[in-house]
Scaffold this active site. Structure first.
Site, PDB file in Angstrom:
ATOM      1  N   ARG A  96     -10.497  10.465 -11.979  1.00 44.71           N
ATOM      2  CA  ARG A  96      -9.905  10.493 -10.629  1.00 44.71           C
ATOM      3  C   ARG A  96      -9.337   9.144 -10.225  1.00 44.71           C
ATOM      4  O   ARG A  96      -8.826   8.980  -9.126  1.00 44.71           O
ATOM      5  CB  ARG A  96     -10.968  10.922  -9.607  1.00 44.71           C
ATOM      6  CG  ARG A  96     -11.402  12.389  -9.747  1.00 44.71           C
ATOM      7  CD  ARG A  96     -12.093  12.869  -8.468  1.00 44.71           C
ATOM      8  NE  ARG A  96     -13.341  12.193  -8.204  1.00 44.71           N
ATOM      9  CZ  ARG A  96     -13.665  11.636  -7.024  1.00 44.71           C
ATOM     10  NH1 ARG A  96     -12.831  11.669  -6.016  1.00 44.71           N
ATOM     11  NH2 ARG A  96     -14.837  11.057  -6.862  1.00 44.71           N
ATOM     12  N   ASP A 150       0.841  -1.210   0.000  1.00 49.51           N
ATOM     13  CA  ASP A 150       0.000   0.000   0.000  1.00 49.51           C
ATOM     14  C   ASP A 150       0.874   1.258   0.000  1.00 49.51           C
ATOM     15  O   ASP A 150       0.600   2.227  -0.717  1.00 49.51           O
ATOM     16  CB  ASP A 150      -0.913  -0.031   1.232  1.00 49.51           C
ATOM     17  CG  ASP A 150      -2.055   0.977   1.157  1.00 49.51           C
ATOM     18  OD1 ASP A 150      -2.421   1.381   0.041  1.00 49.51           O
ATOM     19  OD2 ASP A 150      -2.584   1.355   2.218  1.00 49.51           O
TER      20      ASP A 150
HETATM   21  C1  LIG Z   1       4.415  12.332   3.481  1.00 55.22           C
HETATM   22  C2  LIG Z   1       3.896  11.026   3.738  1.00 55.22           C
HETATM   23  C3  LIG Z   1       3.955  10.140   2.539  1.00 55.22           C
HETATM   24  C4  LIG Z   1       3.498   8.779   2.833  1.00 55.22           C
HETATM   25  C5  LIG Z   1       3.146   8.063   1.582  1.00 55.22           C
HETATM   26  C6  LIG Z   1       2.604   6.753   1.915  1.00 55.22           C
HETATM   27  C7  LIG Z   1       1.412   6.467   1.100  1.00 55.22           C
HETATM   28  C8  LIG Z   1       0.548   5.569   1.878  1.00 55.22           C
HETATM   29  C9  LIG Z   1      -0.734   5.376   1.187  1.00 55.22           C
HETATM   30  C10 LIG Z   1      -1.723   4.822   2.136  1.00 55.22           C
HETATM   31  C11 LIG Z   1      -3.078   5.087   1.607  1.00 55.22           C
HETATM   32  C12 LIG Z   1      -4.129   4.491   2.467  1.00 55.22           C
HETATM   33  O1  LIG Z   1      -3.931   3.530   3.116  1.00 55.22           O
HETATM   34  S1  LIG Z   1      -5.591   5.248   2.498  1.00 55.22           S
HETATM   35  C13 LIG Z   1      -6.478   4.419   3.780  1.00 55.22           C
HETATM   36  C14 LIG Z   1      -7.390   3.334   3.303  1.00 55.22           C
HETATM   37  N1  LIG Z   1      -8.425   3.866   2.412  1.00 55.22           N
HETATM   38  C15 LIG Z   1      -9.510   4.468   2.884  1.00 55.22           C
HETATM   39  O2  LIG Z   1      -9.750   4.617   4.088  1.00 55.22           O
HETATM   40  C16 LIG Z   1     -10.478   5.010   1.830  1.00 55.22           C
HETATM   41  C17 LIG Z   1     -11.931   4.864   2.234  1.00 55.22           C
HETATM   42  N2  LIG Z   1     -12.785   5.139   1.057  1.00 55.22           N
HETATM   43  C18 LIG Z   1     -13.124   6.412   0.774  1.00 55.22           C
HETATM   44  O3  LIG Z   1     -12.878   7.360   1.543  1.00 55.22           O
HETATM   45  C19 LIG Z   1     -13.842   6.644  -0.520  1.00 55.22           C
HETATM   46  O4  LIG Z   1     -14.490   5.449  -0.944  1.00 55.22           O
HETATM   47  C20 LIG Z   1     -12.879   7.099  -1.647  1.00 55.22           C
HETATM   48  C21 LIG Z   1     -12.222   8.436  -1.252  1.00 55.22           C
HETATM   49  C22 LIG Z   1     -11.787   6.072  -1.922  1.00 55.22           C
HETATM   50  C23 LIG Z   1     -13.680   7.315  -2.921  1.00 55.22           C
HETATM   51  O5  LIG Z   1     -14.806   8.118  -2.604  1.00 55.22           O
HETATM   52  P1  LIG Z   1     -15.297   9.256  -3.602  1.00 55.22           P
HETATM   53  O6  LIG Z   1     -14.279  10.321  -3.739  1.00 55.22           O
HETATM   54  O7  LIG Z   1     -16.669   9.641  -3.131  1.00 55.22           O
HETATM   55  O8  LIG Z   1     -15.366   8.547  -5.010  1.00 55.22           O
HETATM   56  P2  LIG Z   1     -16.562   7.708  -5.677  1.00 55.22           P
HETATM   57  O9  LIG Z   1     -17.429   8.692  -6.405  1.00 55.22           O
HETATM   58  O10 LIG Z   1     -17.179   6.771  -4.721  1.00 55.22           O
HETATM   59  O11 LIG Z   1     -15.730   6.863  -6.718  1.00 55.22           O
HETATM   60  C24 LIG Z   1     -15.032   7.461  -7.788  1.00 55.22           C
HETATM   61  C25 LIG Z   1     -14.908   6.420  -8.879  1.00 55.22           C
HETATM   62  O12 LIG Z   1     -14.148   5.307  -8.357  1.00 55.22           O
HETATM   63  C26 LIG Z   1     -14.938   4.101  -8.364  1.00 55.22           C
HETATM   64  N3  LIG Z   1     -14.635   3.358  -7.143  1.00 55.22           N
HETATM   65  C27 LIG Z   1     -14.581   3.824  -5.884  1.00 55.22           C
HETATM   66  N4  LIG Z   1     -14.246   2.868  -5.022  1.00 55.22           N
HETATM   67  C28 LIG Z   1     -14.083   1.737  -5.748  1.00 55.22           C
HETATM   68  C29 LIG Z   1     -13.724   0.393  -5.438  1.00 55.22           C
HETATM   69  N5  LIG Z   1     -13.444   0.012  -4.186  1.00 55.22           N
HETATM   70  N6  LIG Z   1     -13.626  -0.489  -6.461  1.00 55.22           N
HETATM   71  C30 LIG Z   1     -13.880  -0.107  -7.738  1.00 55.22           C
HETATM   72  N7  LIG Z   1     -14.227   1.146  -8.099  1.00 55.22           N
HETATM   73  C31 LIG Z   1     -14.332   2.056  -7.113  1.00 55.22           C
HETATM   74  C32 LIG Z   1     -16.392   4.584  -8.421  1.00 55.22           C
HETATM   75  O13 LIG Z   1     -17.220   3.610  -9.010  1.00 55.22           O
HETATM   76  C33 LIG Z   1     -16.252   5.815  -9.297  1.00 55.22           C
HETATM   77  O14 LIG Z   1     -16.100   5.399 -10.636  1.00 55.22           O
HETATM   78  P3  LIG Z   1     -16.716   6.201 -11.883  1.00 55.22           P
HETATM   79  O15 LIG Z   1     -18.214   6.206 -11.680  1.00 55.22           O
HETATM   80  O16 LIG Z   1     -16.132   7.580 -11.813  1.00 55.22           O
HETATM   81  O17 LIG Z   1     -16.274   5.420 -13.081  1.00 55.22           O
END
Ligand SMILES: CCCCCCCCCCCC(=O)SCCNC(=O)CCNC(=O)[C@H](O)C(C)(C)COP(=O)(O)OP(=O)(O)OC[C@H]1O[C@@H](n2cnc3c(N)ncnc32)[C@H](O)[C@@H]1OP(=O)(O)O
Length: 215
Positions: free
Chosen positions: A182, A137
């Site tokens: 996005r 990740d």
């Molecule tokens: C300096 C330090 C550096 C450090 C650097 C280190 C980097 C570390 C990175 C770690 C990152 C993490 O762990 S992050 C933590 C884990 N993740 C989370 O907690 C995220 C929880 N989920 C959310 O908050 C939300 O679902 C989002 C933000 C991901 C998406 O919400 P949204 O913005 O409302 O978007 P939404 O309209 O639902 O979706 C946009 C498009 O994506 C599609 N879509 C959305 N989710 C999915 C899905 N799971 N599978 C398939 N498709 C999906 C939708 O169908 C849509 O397609 P279309 O209709 O447009 O075609």
């Protein structure tokens, strides 16, 4: 929103945790040196790594959360936020996550050289699957952040094909496959240093956060 800038952060947050330490194994050091060599012509870039999140001042963290994660902001204890740190960077040297990442802009690849220490054990002698998932990740997340800025993992699909020996060095290779609006699609594999063993394969979907949306 102010951009991340070294000069903007307190001095004690400037330590780059991705540089060689006495606790690193020979393999880890060798790979670090090999990649640093590749950086000399500019084709690869060494990515520094700190133990803080994007912002350290409480008002900046707060502004970020209110702008990008308004729903979550109602449940977050702002005082506790002052203690927040990146969890992969807060083990004692050599006991947890030791890693360094490199980026190739032309190929849109991020490679992470990773050595999982003894505190990351799952099955006896093996690295915990959650630790592998965390580093996948972090690697694909870094790739997504470089490409599009503020992103979150929407989907991470992992196939664990062989157990990773604890305290061994592995290469996490990630590739930005495509961006659709996005959505960022990034694939990844985890291999042994000699590239003979494929430990893990993964695909991921990251979404660029839209501050206009109430997430
Ligand atoms: C300096 C330090 C550096 C450090 C650097 C280190 C980097 C570390 C990175 C770690 C990152 C993490 O762990 S992050 C933590 C884990 N993740 C989370 O907690 C995220 C929880 N989920 C959310 O908050 C939300 O679902 C989002 C933000 C991901 C998406 O919400 P949204 O913005 O409302 O978007 P939404 O309209 O639902 O979706 C946009 C498009 O994506 C599609 N879509 C959305 N989710 C999915 C899905 N799971 N599978 C398939 N498709 C999906 C939708 O169908 C849509 O397609 P279309 O209709 O447009 O075609």
């Amino acid at each position: 929103m102010r951009p991340l800038a070294g000069s903007y952060l307190p001095e004690f947050f400037h330590e780059d945790h991705s540089l060689p330490k006495p606790s690193w194994s020979k393999d880890m050091r060798l790979l670090f040196d090999q990649f640093m060599k590749k950086c000399e012509d500019g084709s690869w870039i060494h990515l520094p790594s700190y133990n803080y999140t994007l912002f350290q001042r409480s008002q900046d963290i707060s502004a970020f959360i209110h702008a990008y994660l308004p729903t979550a902001s109602k449940l977050i204890n702002e005082e506790k936020l002052l203690q927040a740190k990146i969890f992969t960077r807060n083990f004692e040297d050599g006991l947890g996550f030791e890693y360094v990442m490199f980026y190739n802009d032309v190929e849109k690849r991020v490679v992470c050289v990773f050595e999982g220490g003894p505190y990351l054990q799952g099955m006896p002698g093996c690295l915990h699957g959650g630790a592998i998932a965390t580093m996948i990740d972090a690697t694909v997340g870094t790739s997504a952040m470089i490409a599009e800025g503020i992103v979150m993992t929407a989907n991470l699909n992992i196939n664990f094909k062989r157990p990773v020996p604890l305290c061994s060095v592995v290469l996490i290779n990630s590739q930005l496959d495509k961006i659709e609006g996005r959505k960022l699609f990034i694939s990844c594999n985890v291999q042994s240093v000699d590239e003979k063993t494929l430990y893990t394969e993964a695909t991921s979907l990251f979404i660029k956060l839209d501050p206009e949306k109430q997430v």
